[in-house]
Enzyme design. Sequence first.
Site, mmCIF file in Angstrom:
data_model
loop_
_atom_site.group_PDB
_atom_site.id
_atom_site.type_symbol
_atom_site.label_atom_id
_atom_site.label_comp_id
_atom_site.label_asym_id
_atom_site.label_seq_id
_atom_site.Cartn_x
_atom_site.Cartn_y
_atom_site.Cartn_z
ATOM 1 C CG PHE A 141 4.302 -0.225 -4.419
ATOM 2 C CD1 PHE A 141 5.057 -1.144 -5.236
ATOM 3 C CD2 PHE A 141 4.012 0.323 -3.547
ATOM 4 C CE1 PHE A 141 6.132 -1.418 -4.016
ATOM 5 C CE2 PHE A 141 5.648 0.370 -2.767
ATOM 6 C CZ PHE A 141 6.252 -0.954 -2.455
ATOM 7 C CG ASP A 226 -1.348 4.335 -0.085
ATOM 8 O OD1 ASP A 226 -0.982 5.468 0.298
ATOM 9 O OD2 ASP A 226 -0.937 2.948 0.101
ATOM 10 C CE LYS A 255 6.244 6.230 -0.235
ATOM 11 N NZ LYS A 255 7.602 5.332 -0.230
#
Length: 404
Positions: A141, A226, A255
């Site tokens: 994801f 990531d 984030k």
Amino acid sequence: MNRTLAAIKVEDDVLAHNYHPLPVVIESARGAWVVDVDGKRYLDCLAGYSALNFGHGHPVLLAAARGQLDRATLTSRAFHNDRLGPFAAKLADLCGMQMVLPMNTGAEAVETGVKVARRWAYEVKGVPADTAEIVVAAGNFHGRTTTVVSFSTDEQARAGFGPFTPGFTVVPYDDLDALDAAVGERTAAVLVEPIQGEAGVVVPSDGYLAGVRRICDDRRALFVADEIQSGLGRTGATFACELAGVRPDVYLLGKALGGGVVPVSAVVSSREVLGLIGPGEHGSTFGGNPLAAAVGSAVVDLLATGEYQAAARRIGAVLHGGLRELVGHGVTAVRGVGAWAGVDIDPAVGTGRQVCEALAERGVLVKDTHGSTIRLAPPLVATDDEIGWALARLREVLTARPGN
Ligand SMILES: Cc1ncc(COP(=O)(O)O)c(C=O)c1O
């Protein structure tokens, strides 16, 4: 109609239904707790998918934001601002890297990582024009933009959105033989999550990330990690790669970099890689704005203390200790590291969604993924008692069998 139902109805009418939120309408939030419009309190055990690692309304981050609001919030990169340079320098230092390319959302950081890796492949590795490949892992994801869903293996994320961007090869996650076979002369990069969050907090075998590093070194490909969800304290280290003793060539961050206050993301790498991008070749109106840079700087300062990484380890010990005891009692498996857990619910108990709804009724917020898994990622300001309290609510829910 109570205020919660009224608020949900307004949303339902006017918002695209691209999410299926739990029926909780948050009005205010502080630390590890949120309060809904009807005054009910919940322990936030999702923390904005790790965007809220430092909790809601952290005083240091709010002070940084407030201080900046009165100075300058947006300059665009048409001009310099006095916050961006110091932020980038601190962030590069935290990562042990040399250069930063600031963006806003995680998906933008991934898109940027893809472009930067391709540029490196053509200019440094000598891959023939427009033939570079990026090798990614199944179950990944990395966001929701068209290029990023081009290499998703989740049909729901892709169906009806083609045509897709070419240039990606998907191999199974945690499979070094498959990776070894896929990485070749045209490979620009291997792009992986050191721990797959959305997939259900899937932790690869010992040696996997070191194997990725070795294959990238052998074949001269970039290792792009990531760490948008796994990074910045969640696992008990600043980066999940550190736990494996591995340094990637490129970090993708997002984030928690915005402290739960503003969206901040970044690609962080060496001068050899990021130095290849010139004026006019990439950018973002909001990327690197002074408000984002002020908050991001404060985030890096918090991480530099090591306090939050230690908190993640402390929370992790309580969380995983408690979750292990639930295996065989409504839970079939538990995965994770630090303050991060994926919990597979026994289908006989109910779906992940049903467990999340029952937990919300009892004042604990978590989120399901892939049907039967729930994810826990409490803010790193949660106390041991609060984690213990949430675990007791989970035990109650599993015993009450919400699906029946
Ligand atoms: C590992 C990873 N990469 C990228 C993203 C996309 O981030 P954003 O939602 O900010 O675009 C996410 C979001 O969950 C993620 O977990």
